[in-house]
Enzyme design. Structure first.
Site, PDB file in Angstrom:
ATOM      1  N   PRO A 212      20.964  29.219  59.718  1.00  0.00           N
ATOM      2  CA  PRO A 212      19.719  29.082  58.971  1.00  0.00           C
ATOM      3  C   PRO A 212      18.843  30.319  58.945  1.00  0.00           C
ATOM      4  O   PRO A 212      17.882  30.380  58.187  1.00  0.00           O
ATOM      5  CB  PRO A 212      19.011  27.907  59.660  1.00  0.00           C
ATOM      6  N   GLY A 213      19.181  31.333  59.751  1.00  0.00           N
ATOM      7  CA  GLY A 213      18.440  32.584  59.661  1.00  0.00           C
ATOM      8  C   GLY A 213      18.677  33.321  58.352  1.00  0.00           C
ATOM      9  O   GLY A 213      17.874  34.176  57.979  1.00  0.00           O
TER      10      GLY A 213
ATOM     11  N   PHE B  57      29.888  34.266  45.729  1.00  0.00           N
ATOM     12  CA  PHE B  57      28.684  33.732  46.355  1.00  0.00           C
ATOM     13  C   PHE B  57      27.462  34.385  45.711  1.00  0.00           C
ATOM     14  O   PHE B  57      27.599  35.282  44.875  1.00  0.00           O
ATOM     15  CB  PHE B  57      28.685  34.002  47.859  1.00  0.00           C
TER      16      PHE B  57
ATOM     17  N   GLU C 133      44.752  29.411  48.475  1.00  0.00           N
ATOM     18  CA  GLU C 133      44.835  28.742  49.774  1.00  0.00           C
ATOM     19  C   GLU C 133      46.283  28.792  50.273  1.00  0.00           C
ATOM     20  O   GLU C 133      47.224  28.537  49.516  1.00  0.00           O
ATOM     21  CB  GLU C 133      44.387  27.283  49.676  1.00  0.00           C
TER      22      GLU C 133
ATOM     23  N   GLU D 194      43.619  28.562  44.028  1.00  0.00           N
ATOM     24  CA  GLU D 194      42.432  28.877  44.835  1.00  0.00           C
ATOM     25  C   GLU D 194      42.783  29.826  45.982  1.00  0.00           C
ATOM     26  O   GLU D 194      41.960  30.076  46.857  1.00  0.00           O
ATOM     27  CB  GLU D 194      41.816  27.587  45.391  1.00  0.00           C
TER      28      GLU D 194
END
Length: 206
Positions: free
Chosen positions: A130-131, A25, A160, A158
């Site tokens: 959304p913070g 990320f 999974e 992946e």
């Protein structure tokens, strides 16, 4: 009465932005300001932002058998809680560039549960947190036959590891009410199903 939504994105001034982490990320740090409701300007402040793409989640539902298919899999974010980190969730996947949410829903239905949706009903789109995160979830109910559903699925490279369970719709809803299902997408979708189940069953001739 005060006016709702008097500001929009053009009122936010980003003074500086830098990526502070890039891995699976991404995390950005922003220096920004915006107007206050009392008319003053907010002093420049900093926020960290989790930059994550949009996702699509689908609740598979068989209106003839009145059953849902839910996926059990490990979730790192649930570690350290007073519960198992293996959660019951919806079919879900990240939206790849150039893919519509409906295409993601159908791809993930096959990959994660071996299911082909004959119809997708839009439930809603919502911002996950959304913070501090950019992620938007596109949420659907996918009509299927659950007669031969269930089993082990997932894309191995992946990492999974997924078990698909077939449950009576009433049992899944009871698991929301007693807290055994406690992730947002599944809660929203199952509560939507509780409201729309009579219509879906009626349209299926039940």
């Amino acid at each position: 009465m005060t006016r709702l939504f008097q500001f929009d994105a053009s009122d936010v001034k980003i003074k500086k932005r830098e990526t502070v982490f890039q891995g699976f990320f991404r995390m950005d740090k922003l220096w920004l300001t915006h107007p206050r409701f009392d008319g003053r300007e907010m002093p420049v402040f900093t926020r960290e932002l989790f930059v994550r793409g949009d996702a699509t989640c689908v609740l598979p539902y068989d209106p003839v058998r009145d059953e849902v298919v839910l996926l059990e899999q490990f979730r790192l974010g649930a570690l350290g809680r007073d519960q198992s980190p293996w959660l019951l969730e919806l079919v879900a996947g990240m939206n790849e560039e150039g893919e519509s949410p409906e295409q993601v829903a159908r791809r993930e239905g096959q990959e994660e549960a071996g299911l082909t949706f004959r119809q997708l009903e839009r439930i809603c789109e919502y911002l996950v947190s959304p913070g501090g995160s950019t992620e938007m979830v596109h949420l659907y109910c996918g009509l299927v036959s659950s007669e031969h559903a269930g089993g082990l699925f997932g894309v191995e490279h992946e990492h999974e590891d997924i078990r698909a369970h077939v449950l009576a719709a009433s049992e899944a809803m009871a698991m929301v009410h007693d807290g055994r299902i406690n992730n947002a997408a599944a809660i929203i979708a199952l509560q939507w199903l509780e409201l729309n189940r009579p219509r879906l069953r009626r349209e299926a001739g039940q």
